[in-house]
Scaffold this motif. Structure first.
Motif, PDB file in Angstrom:
ATOM      1  N   ASP A  71       0.848  -1.193   0.000  1.00 31.48           N
ATOM      2  CA  ASP A  71       0.000   0.000   0.000  1.00 31.48           C
ATOM      3  C   ASP A  71       0.882   1.241   0.000  1.00 31.48           C
ATOM      4  OD1 ASP A  71      -1.943   1.867   0.189  1.00 31.48           O
ATOM      5  OD2 ASP A  71      -2.837   1.135   2.055  1.00 31.48           O
ATOM      6  N   LYS A  73       0.187   4.180  -1.123  1.00 31.01           N
ATOM      7  CA  LYS A  73      -0.536   5.392  -0.758  1.00 31.01           C
ATOM      8  C   LYS A  73      -0.495   5.632   0.750  1.00 31.01           C
ATOM      9  CE  LYS A  73      -3.646   5.568  -4.724  1.00 31.01           C
ATOM     10  NZ  LYS A  73      -5.055   5.634  -5.177  1.00 31.01           N
ATOM     11  N   ALA A  76       2.296   7.940   2.239  1.00 29.19           N
ATOM     12  CA  ALA A  76       2.350   9.370   1.932  1.00 29.19           C
ATOM     13  C   ALA A  76       2.704  10.201   3.159  1.00 29.19           C
ATOM     14  CB  ALA A  76       1.023   9.830   1.341  1.00 29.19           C
ATOM     15  N   GLN A 141      -0.821   2.441  -9.421  1.00 31.19           N
ATOM     16  CA  GLN A 141      -1.680   3.347  -8.670  1.00 31.19           C
ATOM     17  C   GLN A 141      -0.914   4.594  -8.213  1.00 31.19           C
ATOM     18  OE1 GLN A 141      -4.372   1.661  -5.734  1.00 31.19           O
ATOM     19  NE2 GLN A 141      -4.119  -0.371  -6.589  1.00 31.19           N
ATOM     20  N   ALA A 142       0.346   4.408  -7.828  1.00 31.28           N
ATOM     21  CA  ALA A 142       1.149   5.557  -7.399  1.00 31.28           C
ATOM     22  C   ALA A 142       1.375   6.526  -8.549  1.00 31.28           C
ATOM     23  CB  ALA A 142       2.485   5.085  -6.830  1.00 31.28           C
ATOM     24  N   ASP A 145      -1.387   8.959  -8.692  1.00 33.45           N
ATOM     25  CA  ASP A 145      -1.623   9.755  -7.500  1.00 33.45           C
ATOM     26  C   ASP A 145      -0.867  11.083  -7.605  1.00 33.45           C
ATOM     27  OD1 ASP A 145      -0.585  10.536  -4.560  1.00 33.45           O
ATOM     28  OD2 ASP A 145      -2.496   9.489  -4.371  1.00 33.45           O
ATOM     29  N   LEU A 148       2.227  11.069  -5.148  1.00 37.44           N
ATOM     30  CA  LEU A 148       3.208   9.991  -5.289  1.00 37.44           C
ATOM     31  C   LEU A 148       3.806   9.876  -6.684  1.00 37.44           C
ATOM     32  CD1 LEU A 148       1.409   7.115  -3.337  1.00 37.44           C
ATOM     33  CD2 LEU A 148       3.227   8.609  -2.495  1.00 37.44           C
TER      34      LEU A 148
END
Length: 272
Positions: A71, A73, A76, A141-142, A145, A148
């Motif tokens: 994970d 995220k 962060a 996914q990063a 973002d 990120l």
């Protein structure tokens, strides 16, 4: 490496599940897709075997009523607090110089994400097809973002055995500024009588212990040290504070923390 795994998903997320299955198949893992009515805590308790699941958050590794994924995220907050002065890993890996860095023991990729955030160009190596696919999803996914994406853009994922990759770099005379090693299963010093029994491994590590290592053999990373020293002027090894030296080799310098330390090995006369 992995003969086959179930991949659970609700009907809504079947397209994503098929994409994950295709990626895994390309890496030698045959996945059996299984649609379920509801992926909830009760389902995972009733299906405790090691498996994968796909939902709105991405790809998960599941077993024993638990599930986990890298994970990024969730990192962060740490990244926002991090600086070259505050992070011991930054001093150990000389991140102020924005090095070309190889993380040869990917794990969940959290250290790579931090080092990339602090300026390193990171090549992240992982040989296990399931863990690599989990990392690939975290990286995807990063990249989407807003916070990120800058760090993620400085990370290149490579699906490879670290020893093979380092040997290939040496054969091609391709140096790196830093090679970072954090073996998944660091050997504990059996002679430290004062060390109390380790607390229960965190949930994420419990599941990784079920997935890794293959054939019941712990990969202590000892063989990687010499291979890393052949291509990098600085090799940094993360260890539990009281663990023995990797491959029994004393470092030239150490950075000590409360729970862990960083051992550094320097090759000032490296010639490639």
């Amino acid at each position: 490496m992995v003969s086959g795994m179930r991949l659970y998903s609700e009907a809504e997320f079947e397209p994503q599940a098929r994409q994950f299955a295709a990626a895994l198949a390309s890496r030698g893992v045959q996945v059996q897709l299984e649609a379920v009515e509801k992926l909830n805590a009760r389902f995972f308790r009733l299906n405790p075997e090691l498996a994968l699941s796909a939902d709105a958050d991405g790809l998960w590794l599941c077993a024993g009523g638990m599930k986990m994924r890298p994970d990024w995220k969730a990192e962060a907050g740490r990244l926002k607090r991090a600086s070259l002065k505050s992070e011991m890993i930054a001093r150990a890996c000389n991140l102020a110089e924005k090095p070309q860095l190889i993380d040869a023991t990917a794990g969940l990729g959290h250290d790579s994400l931090l080092m990339a955030h602090l300026g390193a160009q990171v090549t992240l190596l992982e040989r296990h097809p399931v863990l690599f696919t989990l990392l690939e999803d975290a990286h995807r996914q990063a990249m989407q973002d807003p916070f990120l994406s800058a760090a993620a853009s400085r990370i290149q994922l490579v699906f490879s055995d670290s020893a093979d990759y380092l040997r290939q770099r040496a054969a091609q005379h391709q140096a790196a500024d830093v090679v970072y090693l954090d073996p998944m299963f660091p050997q504990r010093d059996q002679h430290q009588q004062a060390v109390k029994k380790q607390a229960q491994v965190k949930k994420q590590m419990q599941l990784l212990h079920l997935l890794l290592p293959e054939h019941g053999e712990m990969d202590l990373g000892d063989n990687l040290l010499a291979l890393a020293q052949a291509i990098a002027k600085r090799v940094v090894v993360k260890r539990p504070r009281l663990a023995v030296f990797l491959a029994g080799q004393a470092p030239q310098h150490q950075w000590q923390g409360d729970a862990c330390r960083f051992d550094a090995y320097f090759q000032h006369d490296l010639m490639l």
